[in-house]
Design a protein around this motif. Structure first.
Motif, PDB file in Angstrom:
ATOM      1  N   THR A   1       0.856  -1.197   0.000  1.00  0.00           N
ATOM      2  CA  THR A   1       0.000   0.000   0.000  1.00  0.00           C
ATOM      3  C   THR A   1       0.890   1.245   0.000  1.00  0.00           C
ATOM      4  OG1 THR A   1      -0.115   0.269   2.417  1.00  0.00           O
ATOM      5  CG2 THR A   1      -1.737  -1.219   1.377  1.00  0.00           C
ATOM      6  N   GLY A   2       0.384   2.315  -0.619  1.00  0.00           N
ATOM      7  CA  GLY A   2       1.164   3.554  -0.686  1.00  0.00           C
ATOM      8  C   GLY A   2       0.261   4.776  -0.701  1.00  0.00           C
ATOM      9  N   SER A   3       0.935   5.927  -0.634  1.00  0.00           N
ATOM     10  CA  SER A   3       0.172   7.187  -0.566  1.00  0.00           C
ATOM     11  C   SER A   3       0.584   8.166  -1.659  1.00  0.00           C
ATOM     12  CB  SER A   3       0.418   7.840   0.807  1.00  0.00           C
ATOM     13  OG  SER A   3       1.828   8.012   1.003  1.00  0.00           O
ATOM     14  N   LYS A   4       1.602   7.777  -2.464  1.00  0.00           N
ATOM     15  CA  LYS A   4       2.129   8.742  -3.457  1.00  0.00           C
ATOM     16  C   LYS A   4       1.633   8.471  -4.872  1.00  0.00           C
ATOM     17  CE  LYS A   4       4.871  10.753  -0.463  1.00  0.00           C
ATOM     18  NZ  LYS A   4       4.488  12.033   0.133  1.00  0.00           N
ATOM     19  N   GLY A   5       1.138   7.258  -5.096  1.00  0.00           N
ATOM     20  CA  GLY A   5       0.702   6.908  -6.447  1.00  0.00           C
ATOM     21  C   GLY A   5       0.661   5.399  -6.579  1.00  0.00           C
ATOM     22  N   PRO A   6       0.090   4.896  -7.678  1.00  0.00           N
ATOM     23  CA  PRO A   6      -0.011   3.445  -7.849  1.00  0.00           C
ATOM     24  C   PRO A   6       1.362   2.768  -7.802  1.00  0.00           C
ATOM     25  CG  PRO A   6      -1.308   4.623  -9.514  1.00  0.00           C
ATOM     26  CD  PRO A   6      -0.477   5.663  -8.814  1.00  0.00           C
ATOM     27  N   LEU A   7       1.427   1.604  -7.169  1.00  0.00           N
ATOM     28  CA  LEU A   7       2.692   0.848  -7.062  1.00  0.00           C
ATOM     29  C   LEU A   7       2.603  -0.314  -8.040  1.00  0.00           C
ATOM     30  CD1 LEU A   7       2.924   0.960  -3.167  1.00  0.00           C
ATOM     31  CD2 LEU A   7       4.312   2.307  -4.783  1.00  0.00           C
ATOM     32  N   VAL A   8       2.928  -0.037  -9.286  1.00  0.00           N
ATOM     33  CA  VAL A   8       2.762  -1.030 -10.363  1.00  0.00           C
ATOM     34  C   VAL A   8       4.105  -1.619 -10.769  1.00  0.00           C
ATOM     35  CG1 VAL A   8       1.976  -1.380 -12.738  1.00  0.00           C
ATOM     36  CG2 VAL A   8       0.693   0.142 -11.180  1.00  0.00           C
ATOM     37  N   HIS A   9       5.075  -0.722 -11.019  1.00  0.00           N
ATOM     38  CA  HIS A   9       6.421  -1.149 -11.450  1.00  0.00           C
ATOM     39  C   HIS A   9       7.429  -0.837 -10.344  1.00  0.00           C
ATOM     40  CE1 HIS A   9       4.640  -1.482 -15.429  1.00  0.00           C
ATOM     41  NE2 HIS A   9       4.156  -0.252 -15.263  1.00  0.00           N
ATOM     42  N   PRO A  10       8.572  -1.540 -10.310  1.00  0.00           N
ATOM     43  CA  PRO A  10       9.581  -1.231  -9.287  1.00  0.00           C
ATOM     44  C   PRO A  10       9.949   0.248  -9.228  1.00  0.00           C
ATOM     45  CG  PRO A  10      10.142  -3.295 -10.370  1.00  0.00           C
ATOM     46  CD  PRO A  10       8.925  -2.735 -11.086  1.00  0.00           C
ATOM     47  N   ARG A  11       9.957   0.898 -10.368  1.00  0.00           N
ATOM     48  CA  ARG A  11      10.349   2.333 -10.376  1.00  0.00           C
ATOM     49  C   ARG A  11       9.356   3.199  -9.584  1.00  0.00           C
ATOM     50  NH1 ARG A  11       8.624   1.247 -15.606  1.00  0.00           N
ATOM     51  NH2 ARG A  11       6.633   2.247 -16.228  1.00  0.00           N
ATOM     52  N   ASP A  12       8.130   2.684  -9.374  1.00  0.00           N
ATOM     53  CA  ASP A  12       7.103   3.459  -8.654  1.00  0.00           C
ATOM     54  C   ASP A  12       7.418   3.592  -7.157  1.00  0.00           C
ATOM     55  OD1 ASP A  12       5.694   3.694 -11.027  1.00  0.00           O
ATOM     56  OD2 ASP A  12       4.570   1.827 -10.667  1.00  0.00           O
ATOM     57  N   PHE A  13       8.409   2.804  -6.678  1.00  0.00           N
ATOM     58  CA  PHE A  13       8.763   2.849  -5.248  1.00  0.00           C
ATOM     59  C   PHE A  13       9.883   3.861  -4.990  1.00  0.00           C
ATOM     60  CE2 PHE A  13       6.612  -0.893  -3.426  1.00  0.00           C
ATOM     61  CZ  PHE A  13       6.204  -1.551  -4.581  1.00  0.00           C
ATOM     62  N   ALA A  14      10.510   4.351  -6.061  1.00  0.00           N
ATOM     63  CA  ALA A  14      11.752   5.127  -5.935  1.00  0.00           C
ATOM     64  C   ALA A  14      11.594   6.313  -4.976  1.00  0.00           C
ATOM     65  CB  ALA A  14      12.178   5.638  -7.304  1.00  0.00           C
ATOM     66  N   GLY A  15      12.574   6.413  -4.070  1.00  0.00           N
ATOM     67  CA  GLY A  15      12.643   7.594  -3.208  1.00  0.00           C
ATOM     68  C   GLY A  15      11.649   7.604  -2.065  1.00  0.00           C
ATOM     69  N   GLN A  16      10.767   6.601  -1.966  1.00  0.00           N
ATOM     70  CA  GLN A  16       9.767   6.597  -0.897  1.00  0.00           C
ATOM     71  C   GLN A  16      10.258   5.788   0.301  1.00  0.00           C
ATOM     72  OE1 GLN A  16       5.696   5.797  -2.309  1.00  0.00           O
ATOM     73  NE2 GLN A  16       6.433   6.158  -4.405  1.00  0.00           N
ATOM     74  N   THR A  17       9.607   5.982   1.423  1.00  0.00           N
ATOM     75  CA  THR A  17       9.945   5.255   2.656  1.00  0.00           C
ATOM     76  C   THR A  17       8.800   4.312   3.005  1.00  0.00           C
ATOM     77  OG1 THR A  17      11.246   7.129   3.464  1.00  0.00           O
ATOM     78  CG2 THR A  17      10.553   5.492   5.104  1.00  0.00           C
ATOM     79  N   PHE A  18       9.171   3.043   3.264  1.00  0.00           N
ATOM     80  CA  PHE A  18       8.161   2.030   3.589  1.00  0.00           C
ATOM     81  C   PHE A  18       8.426   1.443   4.979  1.00  0.00           C
ATOM     82  CE2 PHE A  18       5.640   1.410  -0.246  1.00  0.00           C
ATOM     83  CZ  PHE A  18       6.355   2.202  -1.135  1.00  0.00           C
ATOM     84  N   ARG A  19       7.380   1.209   5.721  1.00  0.00           N
ATOM     85  CA  ARG A  19       7.519   0.559   7.026  1.00  0.00           C
ATOM     86  C   ARG A  19       7.727  -0.923   6.808  1.00  0.00           C
ATOM     87  NH1 ARG A  19       4.546  -3.759   9.825  1.00  0.00           N
ATOM     88  NH2 ARG A  19       5.423  -3.739  11.955  1.00  0.00           N
ATOM     89  N   VAL A  20       8.662  -1.477   7.570  1.00  0.00           N
ATOM     90  CA  VAL A  20       8.836  -2.929   7.573  1.00  0.00           C
ATOM     91  C   VAL A  20       8.769  -3.420   9.012  1.00  0.00           C
ATOM     92  CG1 VAL A  20      10.197  -3.043   5.446  1.00  0.00           C
ATOM     93  CG2 VAL A  20      11.367  -2.781   7.666  1.00  0.00           C
ATOM     94  N   MET A  21       8.539  -4.721   9.161  1.00  0.00           N
ATOM     95  CA  MET A  21       8.539  -5.313  10.494  1.00  0.00           C
ATOM     96  C   MET A  21       9.956  -5.259  11.064  1.00  0.00           C
ATOM     97  SD  MET A  21       6.033  -8.576  10.001  1.00  0.00           S
ATOM     98  CE  MET A  21       6.181  -8.913   8.260  1.00  0.00           C
ATOM     99  N   ILE A  22      10.011  -5.210  12.394  1.00  0.00           N
ATOM    100  CA  ILE A  22      11.331  -5.092  13.035  1.00  0.00           C
ATOM    101  C   ILE A  22      12.097  -6.418  12.904  1.00  0.00           C
ATOM    102  CG2 ILE A  22      10.572  -3.357  14.711  1.00  0.00           C
ATOM    103  CD1 ILE A  22      10.262  -5.648  16.753  1.00  0.00           C
ATOM    104  N   ASN A  23      13.415  -6.324  13.009  1.00  0.00           N
ATOM    105  CA  ASN A  23      14.311  -7.493  13.062  1.00  0.00           C
ATOM    106  C   ASN A  23      14.446  -8.267  11.760  1.00  0.00           C
ATOM    107  OD1 ASN A  23      14.498  -6.856  15.768  1.00  0.00           O
ATOM    108  ND2 ASN A  23      13.078  -8.463  16.435  1.00  0.00           N
ATOM    109  N   SER A  24      14.018  -7.726  10.636  1.00  0.00           N
ATOM    110  CA  SER A  24      14.179  -8.487   9.396  1.00  0.00           C
ATOM    111  C   SER A  24      15.004  -7.711   8.380  1.00  0.00           C
ATOM    112  CB  SER A  24      12.841  -8.845   8.743  1.00  0.00           C
ATOM    113  OG  SER A  24      13.098  -9.437   7.460  1.00  0.00           O
ATOM    114  N   ARG A  25      16.275  -8.138   8.225  1.00  0.00           N
ATOM    115  CA  ARG A  25      17.135  -7.480   7.233  1.00  0.00           C
ATOM    116  C   ARG A  25      16.665  -7.775   5.822  1.00  0.00           C
ATOM    117  NH1 ARG A  25      22.049  -9.419   7.353  1.00  0.00           N
ATOM    118  NH2 ARG A  25      22.527  -7.979   5.641  1.00  0.00           N
TER     119      ARG A  25
END
Ligand code: LMR
Length: 330
Positions: free
Chosen positions: A151-175
């Motif tokens: 899920t995102g707030s900046k625009g549709p997440l369709v291609h890998p390039r759509d994630f560029a420069g954004q910050t995503f929450r991940v679960m703790i302790n998982s590299r």
């Protein structure tokens, strides 16, 4: 303090060796971080009710949902210190305790729940359990949630390039999960589950990945107008008690807990897929989310971008474990 008083016919001692009255109750505190109306929340309540009934009230299981007693990052310590007796963290959160567990975070590792269960209920699950023995942890079961969506707030997440420069929450302790978003050109921030809603609302993070039941029950969708149904990863739980606590239980109580846990596990797995489907429908009905169903071509693009994770984490996870999963999928 945990009331730890045993009911057995024999001379029983508490965790510190103190003499306890055998007629007293055993209180089990079961702490978890999700809402009650979720696969894990419902299963915890069902387990509590059945154990209480089947021990004739000798065991009382007190469930503390939604991080009300301990939050992510606190649960394992609480278990080890005897402040709680059962937790059921997502497997991703065991990565710092036993790195092999990051196996289950690899994107697109499993295509469906059946593949997950073949791995976890077989040799792979046994090897993961064995990796916990050195940490005074006694695993009781693997429970399901389901596949993760983006899920995102900046625009549709369709291609890998759509994630560029954004910050995503991940679960703790998982590299693995941190690296996953770097492979997509984004940044990752590890946050406790209880902090995710606030982080989305404040813009501290732009997006997150989770199952439909978590996206719905925590109302993440209120600040995430873009949802991609990618099924790119799996969220499942390992139900844990401490080895110290487990050894101190009377054999008949251990048997009732094991039998009830096995029965509730089957029930929970059926509820998980039903609840996730229902919550996806409710998210769509909210009218707040633009849903994109990932195509096979787009999936291949994501898999190609994420391929380095398999190479980079193979030594950390263990080649034998990874190869065992591939054998099961063949
Ligand atoms: C998360 O932290 O996003 C999930 O692991 C929470 C949960 O227990 O399902």
């Amino acid at each position: 303090a945990v009331l730890f008083l045993l009911t057995t016919g024999c001379d029983r001692r508490g965790p510190d060796g103190e003499q306890v009255d055998p007629r007293e109750k055993i209180v089990i505190k079961f702490s978890h971080v999700v809402a009650e109306d979720t696969p894990k929340g419902q299963a915890a309540r069902r387990f509590a009710r059945l154990v209480q009934e089947r021990t004739g009230g000798r065991v009382e299981v007190q469930v503390f949902p939604n991080s009300t007693l301990y939050k992510d990052g606190e649960e394992m310590d609480a278990l080890q210190q005897g402040a709680v007796q059962i937790i059921a963290p997502t497997t991703s959160k065991l990565g710092s305790l036993a790195p092999q567990w990051q196996l289950l975070d690899l994107p697109y590792l499993f295509q469906n729940e059946d593949e997950v269960h073949r791995a976890l209920d077989g040799e792979v699950g046994q090897k993961l359990f064995a990796a916990l023995e050195a940490h005074n942890v006694h695993p009781l079961a693997f429970w399901d949630n389901g596949f993760k969506q983006m899920t995102g707030s900046k625009g549709p997440l369709v291609h890998p390039r759509d994630f560029a420069g954004q910050t995503f929450r991940v679960m703790i302790n998982s590299r693995v999960l941190e690296e996953q978003f770097r492979c997509l050109g984004a940044r990752a921030t590890g946050l406790p589950f209880s902090d995710v809603y606030g982080a989305l609302a404040s813009g501290q993070v732009d997006g997150q990945e989770n199952t439909m039941s978590n996206i719905y029950s925590q109302r993440f969708y209120e600040y995430q107008p873009y949802l991609t149904v990618s099924n790119h990863g799996y969220i499942g739980y390992v139900v844990l008690t401490s080895a110290t606590f487990w050894r101190s239980l009377p054999p008949d109580i251990r048997r009732i807990i094991e039998e009830t846990m096995a029965e509730v596990t089957l029930w929970e797995r059926e509820q998980a897929s039903r609840l996730n489907d229902e919550n996806f429908r409710q998210i769509k009905e909210s009218g707040k989310v633009q849903v994109h169903m990932q195509t096979a071509e787009e999936r291949r693009e994501w898999q190609e971008a994420l391929e380095p994770l398999y190479r980079n984490f193979r030594p950390v996870i263990g080649a034998d474990l990874l190869d065992e999963v591939f054998r099961l999928k063949a």
